[in-house]
Design a protein around this motif. Structure first.
Motif, PDB file in Angstrom:
ATOM      1  N   ILE A  84      19.449  49.880  69.247  1.00 21.47           N
ATOM      2  CA  ILE A  84      19.060  48.882  68.247  1.00 21.47           C
ATOM      3  C   ILE A  84      19.601  49.289  66.885  1.00 21.47           C
ATOM      4  CG2 ILE A  84      17.122  47.816  67.043  1.00 21.47           C
ATOM      5  CD1 ILE A  84      15.473  48.258  69.614  1.00 21.47           C
ATOM      6  N   ASP A 101       6.434  55.468  71.723  1.00 18.03           N
ATOM      7  CA  ASP A 101       6.523  56.225  70.478  1.00 18.03           C
ATOM      8  C   ASP A 101       5.723  57.513  70.591  1.00 18.03           C
ATOM      9  OD1 ASP A 101       8.181  54.443  68.951  1.00 18.03           O
ATOM     10  OD2 ASP A 101       6.501  53.050  68.927  1.00 18.03           O
ATOM     11  N   ASP A 136      15.541  53.013  69.994  1.00 14.64           N
ATOM     12  CA  ASP A 136      15.198  52.299  68.760  1.00 14.64           C
ATOM     13  C   ASP A 136      15.139  53.278  67.591  1.00 14.64           C
ATOM     14  OD1 ASP A 136      14.249  50.702  66.768  1.00 14.64           O
ATOM     15  OD2 ASP A 136      12.204  50.570  67.559  1.00 14.64           O
ATOM     16  N   VAL A 176      18.357  43.793  64.712  1.00 11.81           N
ATOM     17  CA  VAL A 176      17.076  43.348  64.149  1.00 11.81           C
ATOM     18  C   VAL A 176      17.314  42.055  63.359  1.00 11.81           C
ATOM     19  CG1 VAL A 176      15.171  43.916  62.589  1.00 11.81           C
ATOM     20  CG2 VAL A 176      16.211  45.720  63.997  1.00 11.81           C
ATOM     21  N   SER A 216      -1.625  45.407  69.176  1.00 13.83           N
ATOM     22  CA  SER A 216      -2.067  46.213  68.020  1.00 13.83           C
ATOM     23  C   SER A 216      -1.774  45.576  66.663  1.00 13.83           C
ATOM     24  CB  SER A 216      -1.420  47.590  68.061  1.00 13.83           C
ATOM     25  OG  SER A 216      -1.752  48.228  69.251  1.00 13.83           O
ATOM     26  N   GLN A 217      -0.682  44.830  66.549  1.00 12.82           N
ATOM     27  CA  GLN A 217      -0.342  44.219  65.257  1.00 12.82           C
ATOM     28  C   GLN A 217      -0.879  42.786  65.137  1.00 12.82           C
ATOM     29  OE1 GLN A 217       3.778  44.884  63.864  1.00 12.82           O
ATOM     30  NE2 GLN A 217       3.938  46.463  65.444  1.00 12.82           N
ATOM     31  N   TYR A 222       0.092  52.832  75.539  1.00  9.42           N
ATOM     32  CA  TYR A 222       0.079  54.304  75.611  1.00  9.42           C
ATOM     33  C   TYR A 222      -1.200  54.942  75.064  1.00  9.42           C
ATOM     34  CZ  TYR A 222       2.157  54.468  70.818  1.00  9.42           C
ATOM     35  OH  TYR A 222       2.418  54.315  69.483  1.00  9.42           O
ATOM     36  N   VAL A 252      14.313  39.598  62.617  1.00 10.73           N
ATOM     37  CA  VAL A 252      13.094  39.355  61.826  1.00 10.73           C
ATOM     38  C   VAL A 252      12.075  40.420  62.204  1.00 10.73           C
ATOM     39  CG1 VAL A 252      11.213  37.721  61.343  1.00 10.73           C
ATOM     40  CG2 VAL A 252      13.495  36.851  61.914  1.00 10.73           C
ATOM     41  N   MET A 253      11.606  41.183  61.231  1.00 13.92           N
ATOM     42  CA  MET A 253      10.618  42.220  61.557  1.00 13.92           C
ATOM     43  C   MET A 253       9.205  41.633  61.605  1.00 13.92           C
ATOM     44  SD  MET A 253      12.005  45.810  59.995  1.00 13.92           S
ATOM     45  CE  MET A 253      10.774  46.710  60.943  1.00 13.92           C
ATOM     46  N   SER A 254       8.294  42.420  62.217  1.00 17.76           N
ATOM     47  CA  SER A 254       6.955  41.884  62.501  1.00 17.76           C
ATOM     48  C   SER A 254       5.968  42.030  61.345  1.00 17.76           C
ATOM     49  CB  SER A 254       6.376  42.602  63.728  1.00 17.76           C
ATOM     50  OG  SER A 254       6.266  43.994  63.478  1.00 17.76           O
ATOM     51  N   ILE A 292      13.842  39.962  71.986  1.00 16.44           N
ATOM     52  CA  ILE A 292      12.745  40.885  72.291  1.00 16.44           C
ATOM     53  C   ILE A 292      11.805  40.924  71.071  1.00 16.44           C
ATOM     54  CG2 ILE A 292      14.054  42.205  73.997  1.00 16.44           C
ATOM     55  CD1 ILE A 292      14.601  44.372  71.987  1.00 16.44           C
ATOM     56  N   ILE A 345       5.589  46.342  73.672  1.00  9.33           N
ATOM     57  CA  ILE A 345       4.182  46.718  73.491  1.00  9.33           C
ATOM     58  C   ILE A 345       4.042  48.239  73.542  1.00  9.33           C
ATOM     59  CG2 ILE A 345       1.822  46.443  74.375  1.00  9.33           C
ATOM     60  CD1 ILE A 345       2.855  43.764  75.645  1.00  9.33           C
ATOM     61  N   GLY A 346       3.437  48.801  72.502  1.00  7.48           N
ATOM     62  CA  GLY A 346       3.296  50.242  72.407  1.00  7.48           C
ATOM     63  C   GLY A 346       1.866  50.718  72.523  1.00  7.48           C
ATOM     64  N   ARG A 347       1.187  50.809  71.373  1.00 10.96           N
ATOM     65  CA  ARG A 347      -0.141  51.434  71.328  1.00 10.96           C
ATOM     66  C   ARG A 347      -1.141  50.868  72.317  1.00 10.96           C
ATOM     67  NH1 ARG A 347      -0.531  50.750  64.949  1.00 10.96           N
ATOM     68  NH2 ARG A 347       0.944  49.111  65.539  1.00 10.96           N
ATOM     69  N   VAL A 406      16.030  41.262  67.808  1.00 13.56           N
ATOM     70  CA  VAL A 406      14.605  41.571  67.698  1.00 13.56           C
ATOM     71  C   VAL A 406      13.989  40.579  66.724  1.00 13.56           C
ATOM     72  CG1 VAL A 406      12.911  43.322  67.042  1.00 13.56           C
ATOM     73  CG2 VAL A 406      15.127  44.026  67.994  1.00 13.56           C
TER      74      VAL A 406
HETATM   75  O1  O7E Z   1       2.547  48.035  67.448  1.00 18.90           O
HETATM   76  P1  O7E Z   1       2.917  48.708  68.726  1.00 18.90           P
HETATM   77  O2  O7E Z   1       2.254  50.024  68.928  1.00 18.90           O
HETATM   78  O3  O7E Z   1       2.820  47.802  69.919  1.00 18.90           O
HETATM   79  O4  O7E Z   1       4.467  49.113  68.613  1.00 18.90           O
HETATM   80  C1  O7E Z   1       5.428  48.238  68.143  1.00 18.90           C
HETATM   81  C2  O7E Z   1       6.786  48.826  68.361  1.00 18.90           C
HETATM   82  O5  O7E Z   1       7.749  47.867  67.950  1.00 18.90           O
HETATM   83  C3  O7E Z   1       7.069  50.095  67.561  1.00 18.90           C
HETATM   84  O6  O7E Z   1       7.909  50.908  68.338  1.00 18.90           O
HETATM   85  C4  O7E Z   1       7.825  49.590  66.338  1.00 18.90           C
HETATM   86  O7  O7E Z   1       8.790  50.515  65.870  1.00 18.90           O
HETATM   87  C5  O7E Z   1       8.544  48.378  66.900  1.00 18.90           C
HETATM   88  N1  O7E Z   1       8.829  47.307  65.949  1.00 18.90           N
HETATM   89  C6  O7E Z   1       7.834  46.708  65.222  1.00 18.90           C
HETATM   90  O8  O7E Z   1       6.649  47.020  65.376  1.00 18.90           O
HETATM   91  N2  O7E Z   1       8.173  45.739  64.321  1.00 18.90           N
HETATM   92  C7  O7E Z   1       9.435  45.318  64.127  1.00 18.90           C
HETATM   93  O9  O7E Z   1       9.669  44.430  63.327  1.00 18.90           O
HETATM   94  C8  O7E Z   1      10.460  45.902  64.880  1.00 18.90           C
HETATM   95  C9  O7E Z   1      10.121  46.848  65.828  1.00 18.90           C
HETATM   96  C10 O7E Z   1      11.129  47.246  66.718  1.00 18.90           C
HETATM   97  O10 O7E Z   1      10.924  47.586  67.858  1.00 18.90           O
HETATM   98  O11 O7E Z   1      12.367  47.133  66.251  1.00 18.90           O
HETATM   99  C11 O7E Z   1      13.400  47.323  67.075  1.00 18.90           C
HETATM  100  C12 O7E Z   1      13.239  46.609  68.363  1.00 18.90           C
END
Ligand code: O7E
Length: 221
Positions: A82, A10, A58, A110, A167-168, A190, A112-114, A161, A185-187, A139
């Protein structure tokens, strides 16, 4: 399997760092913040010759079929896209899926979101859409381990996936142990002082955990 990590890019990382990381990644997921920073042309240049299994766009597509197809058309360097499942099948996901199939691209939906506020009120509807569209993968948030296990049972070999690791608050490896194929995995990567070292450490944590997943649904590919 070289890695169970999909880098959520990101934020721009240098070509050198990405080249260093390519052998330790399954794929790279590119988000809107990255493409808004770099533009499509530079994003393509940065990712074009990287040796990863999938480049996943995404933008969480959620529109009529015609518009989603026009977006995908402009990002033909990617292998996968996605979309949200709540938009439904007719005139939206059916057209997108047909277009992606015709162009040998993958679709992820998608499920279930996180984040905490994601509602499960529409679970049955979402599962029906996933069944009807039959995407490559779905997802499911890594913060919702029971949902991963539930969707794994319901959707057999469909790729899962999972974002939300690090981070979350979700622990590396737990999503895979619950039934996911890859962790997004993002933050934690990076934003690390040394992204390559962070990635290697995370890969090791995941592999160690997977070796000891007692009773997990995890399946070897
Ligand atoms: O918290 P991070 O930095 O590890 O990044 C999480 C990444 O996953 C970020 O790009 C965000 O857009 C994505 N994401 C979620 O955090 N939660 C979700 O429910 C869905 C996504 C996602 O990637 O959706 C499409 C795959």
């Amino acid at each position: 399997m070289k890695s169970r990590v999909i880098l959520a890019m990101d934020k721009p990382l240098s070509y050198q760092i990405l080249k260093e990381m390519e052998n330790e990644l399954y794929g790279i997921k590119i988000g809107l913040p990255l493409v808004l920073d770099l533009g499509v042309h530079k994003t393509r240049e940065l990712l074009n010759d990287l040796n990863v299994e999938e480049i996943i766009v995404d933008f969480k597509l959620a529109d009529i079929g015609f518009i989603m197809k026009s977006i995908v058309e402009k990002l033909s360097f990617a292998s996968s896209f996605i979309a949200h499942s709540f938009i439904g099948v007719k005139g939206a996901l059916d057209e997108l899926k047909k277009y992606l199939d015709a162009n040998s691209k993958n679709l992820y939906l998608v499920a279930v979101m996180s984040h905490e506020g994601w509602s499960t009120l529409f679970t049955d509807y979402i599962k029906n859409v996933i069944r009807e569209i039959s995407p490559k993968g779905i997802v499911v948030g890594g913060t919702k381990l029971d949902s991963i296990t539930e969707y794994r049972k319901d959707f057999g070999k469909m790729t899962i996936i999972s974002p939300g690791m690090g981070s979350q608050g979700a622990s590396y490896g737990d999503a895979v142990c619950a039934g996911a194929d890859y962790e997004i995995i993002g933050r934690s990567i990076y934003n690390a002082e040394n992204p390559f070292a962070a990635l290697r450490t995370i890969n090791k944590i995941i592999e160690d955990k997977v070796m000891n997943c007692k009773g997990a649904i995890f399946r070897e590919k």
